[in-house]
Design an enzyme around this catalytic site. Structure first.
Site, PDB file in Angstrom:
ATOM      1  N   GLY A   1      53.359  18.880  31.719  1.00 15.21           N
ATOM      2  CA  GLY A   1      53.170  19.621  32.959  1.00 15.21           C
ATOM      3  C   GLY A   1      54.126  20.795  33.056  1.00 15.21           C
ATOM      4  O   GLY A   1      55.098  20.894  32.292  1.00 15.21           O
ATOM      5  N   PRO A   2      53.875  21.710  33.993  1.00 16.18           N
ATOM      6  CA  PRO A   2      54.760  22.866  34.181  1.00 16.18           C
ATOM      7  C   PRO A   2      56.151  22.419  34.612  1.00 16.18           C
ATOM      8  O   PRO A   2      56.355  21.278  35.034  1.00 16.18           O
ATOM      9  CB  PRO A   2      54.053  23.676  35.284  1.00 16.18           C
ATOM     10  CG  PRO A   2      52.666  23.134  35.353  1.00 16.18           C
ATOM     11  CD  PRO A   2      52.734  21.716  34.911  1.00 16.18           C
ATOM     12  N   PRO A   3      57.134  23.310  34.527  1.00 16.82           N
ATOM     13  CA  PRO A   3      58.495  22.956  34.963  1.00 16.82           C
ATOM     14  C   PRO A   3      58.531  22.628  36.453  1.00 16.82           C
ATOM     15  O   PRO A   3      57.864  23.275  37.272  1.00 16.82           O
ATOM     16  CB  PRO A   3      59.310  24.220  34.650  1.00 16.82           C
ATOM     17  CG  PRO A   3      58.518  24.955  33.629  1.00 16.82           C
ATOM     18  CD  PRO A   3      57.088  24.647  33.914  1.00 16.82           C
TER      19      PRO A   3
ATOM     20  N   LYS B   1      58.389  15.407  36.185  1.00 19.37           N
ATOM     21  CA  LYS B   1      58.209  14.555  35.005  1.00 19.37           C
ATOM     22  C   LYS B   1      59.403  13.614  34.832  1.00 19.37           C
ATOM     23  O   LYS B   1      59.236  12.414  34.606  1.00 19.37           O
ATOM     24  CB  LYS B   1      58.022  15.433  33.774  1.00 19.37           C
ATOM     25  CG  LYS B   1      56.800  16.330  33.825  1.00 19.37           C
ATOM     26  CD  LYS B   1      56.606  17.110  32.554  1.00 19.37           C
ATOM     27  CE  LYS B   1      57.671  18.162  32.357  1.00 19.37           C
ATOM     28  NZ  LYS B   1      57.629  19.229  33.356  1.00 19.37           N
ATOM     29  N   THR B   2      60.604  14.150  34.937  1.00 20.38           N
ATOM     30  CA  THR B   2      61.801  13.311  34.789  1.00 20.38           C
ATOM     31  C   THR B   2      61.892  12.302  35.922  1.00 20.38           C
ATOM     32  O   THR B   2      62.244  11.132  35.709  1.00 20.38           O
ATOM     33  CB  THR B   2      63.056  14.201  34.766  1.00 20.38           C
ATOM     34  OG1 THR B   2      62.930  15.172  33.722  1.00 20.38           O
ATOM     35  CG2 THR B   2      64.306  13.369  34.523  1.00 20.38           C
TER      36      THR B   2
ATOM     37  N   GLU C   1      49.597  48.068  56.519  1.00 19.74           N
ATOM     38  CA  GLU C   1      49.415  46.618  56.680  1.00 19.74           C
ATOM     39  C   GLU C   1      48.333  46.321  57.722  1.00 19.74           C
ATOM     40  O   GLU C   1      47.602  45.332  57.602  1.00 19.74           O
ATOM     41  CB  GLU C   1      50.735  45.956  57.089  1.00 19.74           C
ATOM     42  CG  GLU C   1      51.884  46.203  56.122  1.00 19.74           C
ATOM     43  CD  GLU C   1      51.564  45.785  54.700  1.00 19.74           C
ATOM     44  OE1 GLU C   1      50.731  44.878  54.517  1.00 19.74           O
ATOM     45  OE2 GLU C   1      52.129  46.381  53.760  1.00 19.74           O
TER      46      GLU C   1
ATOM     47  N   HIS D   1      44.958  46.312  55.988  1.00 14.09           N
ATOM     48  CA  HIS D   1      44.667  45.032  55.330  1.00 14.09           C
ATOM     49  C   HIS D   1      44.199  43.994  56.352  1.00 14.09           C
ATOM     50  O   HIS D   1      43.240  43.247  56.110  1.00 14.09           O
ATOM     51  CB  HIS D   1      45.925  44.502  54.627  1.00 14.09           C
ATOM     52  CG  HIS D   1      46.323  45.278  53.409  1.00 14.09           C
ATOM     53  ND1 HIS D   1      45.452  45.552  52.387  1.00 14.09           N
ATOM     54  CD2 HIS D   1      47.519  45.826  53.037  1.00 14.09           C
ATOM     55  CE1 HIS D   1      46.079  46.233  51.434  1.00 14.09           C
ATOM     56  NE2 HIS D   1      47.341  46.415  51.813  1.00 14.09           N
TER      57      HIS D   1
END
Length: 631
Positions: A195-197, A201-202, A418, A421
């Protein structure tokens, strides 16, 4: 650690000084040792001042008549005893003794060598991180984590529900291995978390060990490779030996791509030390000697560079994807992190989750931490929604540049840009709802209009892409309509770049051009190989490239015309938003909708100062609005 180094150097310096004093020349030591010359000894005998002597070989020591002791060395003088007897000197004679050297003498003679060995050991320990002694290079650097260091369970891991389901089998096996062995099943020996950072995961690996309540060894992939050949392989062997002693257990290798890259993939051959380490890891995971009860979990964000032998069944045969969380996962992660801070009643985690698409778990933790720091800086007791919004803008675009000097003309142009937009976004049905608009500079942007999707978008429709292109062109068109063609600025450069890339992808990747059909087209790309530029041919001829450019321009022009028609019809709404931005600098999406649809100004005071209130009233009068009566 610094104190230990200083202490070691102090001991070395003191010992060196002691050795210097100890091994001074005999001449310096003899000055204070009652040593006299042999001629002076004979003269003292002739004068009758010598009372008693002790002769041991050629060494003579004795006592004078005044009570002083003396020492001297006698050459081969045959008449010495007769002379001493004639003078009435008491003589004591004894033979030379071959004495065994004392322990102190042995230590003294070997001390310089021992000192050199000690200094060498010290520096080698420093080079190897101080672990394992002078000959402990091959020992594993894996750290054993226990409950005292903070137990992590699945309750602490949010936003990766599918990944947790994948690893639940590992937890059940560690709790009750017989449950699987009874039916002949074997649990996977290794699980690779991909997976991405920052996706957790850890943390997920720690939660597996915490749920199963087993020892957890943690090591980094870079800890295996050293400058000494064979050290990495030795550390792999030692790591598995430690695992066997604590079986069943989990060994977690973080960033395994540091040691698990494909063998022979580099130019000029691979690193022999790294490849030996990888080979040893492959053998330990699935070789002749099986390691029962040891489950290897590894994490990487570069699975494409791993050696194929690592990924085969019997080694890392289960790959668990730990991706960025969706909106539900982000909300769950935020719930975990807001428990650590005091939040106000206005904090809406669902709104924060909507406004953070693509954020990882680490990004969300940083967002909550930044909001707590901002609130503390303002001496608040709780973190409010405004603090979290400000922290989100800071993380995404940088801190506010309020000290940036902008002229009134630049502020006015930014407000209309702005506002363009915002007006187009309000009138495009497929556009995402407006979250807020601001003219406060952040990072490299002088202002922005933020839109938040109602849910995570896994795919984008053709209608949505055309709407986004029209919204992006709204800023440039507003500048042209209000200030004229010659007053247009470079402020729309990022909008134009985004529009061009989106239109090009529609034509070349998504098959959304009738002229070119549903075919993927690529450009001729140049790659650098061995210092030379090599052209990589794609399936696009020069004639096709011209058609692609024509189709891209047609899509952009279509969006431009859509935005221009909207702003021409809604020019009064553009004036309303622009002048409100000049007054308040930041407007929320609800305030913009109320202003345009209901003619209701924002229900907040610009400034308590009367002069500023008059400025607000006069500005609202110019656009046909009356101030909301005070309650």
């Amino acid at each position: 650690m610094n104190f230990k180094n200083l202490a070691m150097w102090a001991v070395i310096i003191l010992l060196s000084v002691g050795l210097f004093n100890m091994f001074q020349s005999p001449e310096n030591l003899a000055k204070n040792n009652n040593q006299i010359s042999f001629s002076k000894f004979l003269k003292e005998v002739d004068d009758g001042r010598v009372v008693e002597v002790e002769i041991q070989g050629n060494n003579i020591k004795g006592t004078l008549s005044d009570g002083n002791n003396f020492k001297t060395y006698s050459p081969n003088y045959p008449d010495l005893v007769e002379k001493l007897s004639d003078k009435g000197v008491s003589i004591i004679a004894s033979p030379l003794e071959d004495k065994m050297p004392s322990l102190f003498g042995i230590l003294l003679s070997w001390f310089p060598m021992l000192l050199l060995i000690g200094v060498w050991i010290f520096f080698m320990r420093q080079m190897q991180g101080g672990k394992g002694g002078a000959m402990g290079f091959g020992r594993s650097k894996a750290k054993l984590l226990n409950e005292a260091q903070g137990k992590v369970t699945f309750n602490d891991v949010a936003g990766v529900e599918e990944a947790k389901e994948e690893v639940e089998e590992i937890v059940e096996f560690l709790k009750d291995p017989r449950k699987f062995s009874r039916l002949g099943g074997k649990i996977p020996k290794g699980a690779l978390l991909i997976g991405p950072p920052g996706t957790g995961k850890t943390l997920l690996a720690k939660a597996i060990a915490g749920e199963a309540n087993v020892p957890f060894f943690s090591i980094s992939g870079s800890d295996f490779v050293e400058m000494f050949v064979g050290v990495g392989a030795s550390r792999v062997r030692d790591m598995f030996e430690q695992g066997k002693k604590h079986s069943p257990c989990i060994i977690f290798i973080d960033e395994i791509d540091a040691v698990g890259r494909s063998r022979g993939a580099g130019l000029g051959g691979g690193n022999d030390e790294r490849e030996q380490t990888l080979n040893q890891l492959l053998v330990e995971m699935d070789g002749f000697d099986t390691n029962e009860g040891i489950i290897l979990i590894a994490a990487t964000n570069r699975p494409d560079v791993l050696d194929p032998a690592l990924l085969r069944p019997g080694r890392f045969d289960r790959q668990v994807v730990v991706g960025n969380p969706d909106i539900i996962g982000r909300e769950a992660i935020l719930k975990v992190h807001v428990k650590k801070i005091n939040t106000g009643p206005d904090v809406k985690l669902r709104t924060i989750a909507r406004g953070t698409p693509g954020f990882s778990g680490a990004d969300l933790a940083n967002l909550i931490n930044e909001s707590a720091l901002l609130a503390a800086r303002k001496n608040k007791r709780v973190v409010t929604m405004s603090d979290i919004e400000e922290a989100k803008d800071k993380v995404m675009m940088g801190a506010e540049r309020r000290s940036m000097v902008m002229s009134e003309d630049e502020k006015k142009l930014t407000a209309y840009h702005e506002g363009g937009h915002a007006i187009v976004a309000l009138n495009e049905k497929a556009s995402d709802p407006i979250h807020k608009a601001t003219i406060i500079p952040r990072g490299r942007a002088l202002g922005m209009v933020m839109r938040l999707p109602e849910r995570d978008q896994l795919s984008i429709s053709r209608e949505k892409m055309h709407s986004d292109i029209a919204v992006a062109m709204g800023g440039r068109i507003a500048e042209e309509l209000i200030f004229g063609h010659d007053k247009v600025t470079s402020g729309a450069s990022s909008d134009i770049d985004m529009v061009t890339k989106m239109a090009k992808n529609m034509v070349t990747k998504y098959g959304m051009s009738k002229e070119l059909g549903t075919i993927a087209y690529g450009e001729n790309e140049e790659e650098v190989f061995l210092g030379r530029s090599v052209t990589k041919q794609q399936n696009m001829s020069e004639e096709t490239a011209k058609k692609v450019d024509f189709e891209v321009k047609k899509i952009v022009d279509k969006g431009y015309e859509r935005a221009k028609n909207i702003l021409t019809d809604k020019i009064d709404d553009l004036h309303k938003i622009a002048k409100a931005l000049l007054i308040y600098e930041t407007l929320s999406g609800d305030e913009i909708r109320d202003l345009i649809l209901k003619d209701i100004k924002p229900s907040r005071s610009f400034n308590d100062d009367k002069e500023e209130d008059n400025k607000e009233t006069s500005a609202l009068d110019t656009i046909g609005l009356k101030p909301k009566p005070a309650i």
